[in-house]
Design a protein around this motif. Sequence first.
Motif, mmCIF file in Angstrom:
data_model
loop_
_atom_site.group_PDB
_atom_site.id
_atom_site.type_symbol
_atom_site.label_atom_id
_atom_site.label_comp_id
_atom_site.label_asym_id
_atom_site.label_seq_id
_atom_site.Cartn_x
_atom_site.Cartn_y
_atom_site.Cartn_z
ATOM 1 N N GLY A 1 58.630 -36.732 -40.935
ATOM 2 C CA GLY A 1 58.226 -37.344 -40.038
ATOM 3 C C GLY A 1 56.921 -38.100 -39.997
ATOM 4 O O GLY A 1 56.253 -38.257 -38.847
ATOM 5 N N THR A 2 56.497 -38.457 -41.004
ATOM 6 C CA THR A 2 55.059 -38.877 -41.286
ATOM 7 C C THR A 2 55.047 -40.155 -40.989
ATOM 8 O O THR A 2 55.872 -41.024 -41.420
ATOM 9 N N ASP A 3 53.912 -40.673 -40.086
ATOM 10 C CA ASP A 3 53.839 -41.898 -39.882
ATOM 11 C C ASP A 3 52.950 -42.706 -40.648
ATOM 12 O O ASP A 3 51.894 -42.272 -41.206
ATOM 13 N N ALA A 4 53.257 -43.904 -41.471
ATOM 14 C CA ALA A 4 52.514 -44.515 -42.455
ATOM 15 C C ALA A 4 53.157 -45.870 -42.378
ATOM 16 O O ALA A 4 54.427 -45.999 -42.357
ATOM 17 N N PHE A 5 52.562 -46.918 -42.313
ATOM 18 C CA PHE A 5 52.873 -48.339 -42.524
ATOM 19 C C PHE A 5 53.758 -48.681 -41.424
ATOM 20 O O PHE A 5 54.491 -49.717 -41.405
ATOM 21 N N ASP B 1 56.933 -45.116 -37.317
ATOM 22 C CA ASP B 1 56.540 -44.226 -36.555
ATOM 23 C C ASP B 1 57.854 -43.615 -35.574
ATOM 24 O O ASP B 1 57.485 -42.934 -34.830
ATOM 25 N N THR B 2 58.889 -44.190 -36.426
ATOM 26 C CA THR B 2 60.129 -43.394 -35.557
ATOM 27 C C THR B 2 61.122 -43.141 -36.896
ATOM 28 O O THR B 2 61.009 -43.402 -38.101
ATOM 29 N N ASP B 3 61.790 -42.012 -36.526
ATOM 30 C CA ASP B 3 63.037 -41.810 -37.607
ATOM 31 C C ASP B 3 63.631 -42.932 -37.896
ATOM 32 O O ASP B 3 64.141 -42.976 -39.198
ATOM 33 N N LEU B 4 64.171 -43.908 -36.900
ATOM 34 C CA LEU B 4 65.024 -44.836 -37.273
ATOM 35 C C LEU B 4 64.235 -45.670 -38.308
ATOM 36 O O LEU B 4 64.796 -46.339 -39.450
ATOM 37 N N ALA B 5 62.918 -46.102 -38.064
ATOM 38 C CA ALA B 5 62.365 -46.909 -38.961
ATOM 39 C C ALA B 5 62.037 -46.324 -40.115
ATOM 40 O O ALA B 5 62.232 -47.170 -41.471
#
Length: 136
Positions: A93-97, A100-104
């Motif tokens: 679940g790391t946010d990068a680029f 910031d969601t599981d869908l993305a």
Amino acid sequence: MSFLRTIARWLLGVGLVFAGVGHLTFARDSFVAQVPHWLPLPTDFVVLASGVVEIALGLSLILLARYRVWIGWIVAAFFVAVFPGNIAQFVSGTDAFGLDTDLARGIRLLFQPVLVIWALWSTGAWKAWRDHRRRA
């Protein structure tokens, strides 16, 4: 078709050079966030080395048309090799680029095979392999 493949190969090359430069400069933190914790190498080394490799592969796609089939297979293998990093980003679940969601992050996973296909198609590597199989 040849012209379209050439344009696609150049676009992929430019994209790889851009991403590689990002590894070394403006997007370094985002790339650091993607390196799986289980990888037995220093994170900064992985980011820098993969950036240099991306730049080299991108320039090769653009400048070494004579070897485009081999380069296509190498670029496709590179995209497969970095796929575990994308999976690790999804699982942790790391946010990068901006992912910031599981869908993305899940959509990004689906895009990786597109890059592999793009590398094989735009360089003629897939066609060369099919032609070789027909002759064998």
